[in-house]
Design an enzyme around this catalytic site. Sequence first.
Site: not given
Ligand code: PEP
Ligand code: MG
Length: 583
Positions: A195, A435, A459, A506
């Site tokens: 993140h 995910e 994920d 996403c």
């Molecule tokens: C993902 O897991 O691809 C996602 C978009 O969520 P995050 O990266 O916020 O865990």
């Molecule tokens: Mg995620």
Amino acid sequence: MTDERNEITLHGIAASPGIVYGRAYVFTKHTPRIEERAVTADEAEQEIARMEGAVERSEKELQKILRFTEEKVGSQKAKIFEAQIMILMDTVLFDAVRRRIRKELKSAESIVHKEISKYQQMMLKSPDEYMRERAHDVEDVKNRLIRNIQQDRLISRFDSKSIVISELLTPADTVLFSRNDVLAYATDMGGTTSHAALLSRSLKIPSVVGLKEVTKHVQQGDWVLVDGYAGTVVVHPTRETVSRLNKKKREHRQFEERLVQIRDLSAQTTDGKDVRLSGNIEFSQEFRYLSQQGAHGIGLYRTEGIFLRSDGYPSEQAQYQEYKTIVEKAKPYKVVMRTLDIGGDKVVAETHEEENPFLGWRGIRISLDKPEVFRTQLRAMLRASAHGDVGIMLPMISGIKEIRRAKEHIAAAKEELRAEGTPFDETVKLGVMIEVPAAAVLAGDIAQEVDFLSIGTNDLIQYLIAVDRGNETVSSLYQEFHPAVIKTIHHIIKEGHRHGRPVSMCGEMAGDPVATLLLLGLGLDEFSVAPVVLPEIKKIIRSVSYRETEEIARHVLEMKTEEDIKDFLRVNLHSMVPELLLE
Ligand code: PEP
Ligand code: MG
């Protein structure tokens, strides 16, 4: 200016694009050194002010942990944090610290360290076992306080035009430094979808992670060159290297300028297939940049930002204001708001500790365990839906029951709003992130419960291949193009479509140019990407025919290794869109 000692090139993982050259600021976090620095009488007062600020902040942190622990494991277990807060309120102790700083003219942390250690020694010598145990709490408080004192000094001394070099940055550090116009980040650890890396991308700060030993090679103030396209850091670069990288920077800039021409055009293939190209954001301030990049709405609004920035949980009104701002700006396009997804690497480190945070209390699990927090957020999102086109999306879903429980909360929140006469959009759509592998397997059943699916590859890949998304030691195993990942994506899209549901992606894979042909060919309906890569993805979509990408996808589904797949996709991309600047 260059520093021509021995040039060293370090290879890491490209986490956020851009090329910068500047002085290093080495940020050491894990082993706070206690400097016994002499200070003047004036500076002693500043040291005292810093110490007081650190006491205040430490208390706030501990209050937050206390509340959290009480809610999760009950007030009995939370008592240790009460005891730690009591230490911070000990006026005798802090009066002694103040006196000693003024008298001995030494830095705050060295006096805090000495004075609290004295306390600790006394406790350790006590015949009472309980007292001896409490010495550990005192140690915790001491470390927390020193960290906060040093953090304070760091911010006031930090030269904003520096490149931050560190072992690891948390999402909170990334945001903290960005407020000071940092030039770039380079870290030993971390993966491209950690993140902190995602945040640096949304903050448009070039960044290279997973460099393994950048902190070993770089000294405070060294000249370094960060190439966030290639994922390299050059320490003491020669003049030739600097001019070569400057040339590359110009080429990228020119290419990016050319992309501006397609900004307002749709993401349509040459044979007329329209896909939706939207953006991922975390802060309302990012919206301006996102729309300059030509996004058609927001496919993922990560709402964690507002939670990480506030003390405790933000109120319904505060959330509503933030959500409404985004919805109004995005009009006429849709905003998909994701409910809270803290946990994993996104918990502020001191809030909660788990052995396996990515397999722990995260996303929807927290929301369902804390209905008052969840309900507050849902109400705020629903209220924002009165101002535009809103979708609500649930993170970390692993089965149908969680969706049904979440739907009950949504229905109850709607009922409350109706009873109050508060407006909201009755037709607001509900979607889930796919995910967790269990959800991918159940994509068809899940599709029947909701209005849309969105694939979270960050994920999904880590759980499917069992490889931590933030761990550089195993980063070579984190493969977007692993055949199992591709077959899983194919399955999700097919199942979504079988039930008439649109499928979006996403995760970061949606913004990887090498993946675009494949994802198009697999029939993905929406790409939601980091704003910085959006024009490039649009360029690819507009340059190719859907029919051809279907062929490509069919071929890829037959392939057996990530290397073969990647090579095949790169070769095709290069021949179909030759002007792209691929690494
Ligand atoms: C993902 O897991 O691809 C996602 C978009 O969520 P995050 O990266 O916020 O865990
Ligand atoms: Mg995620």
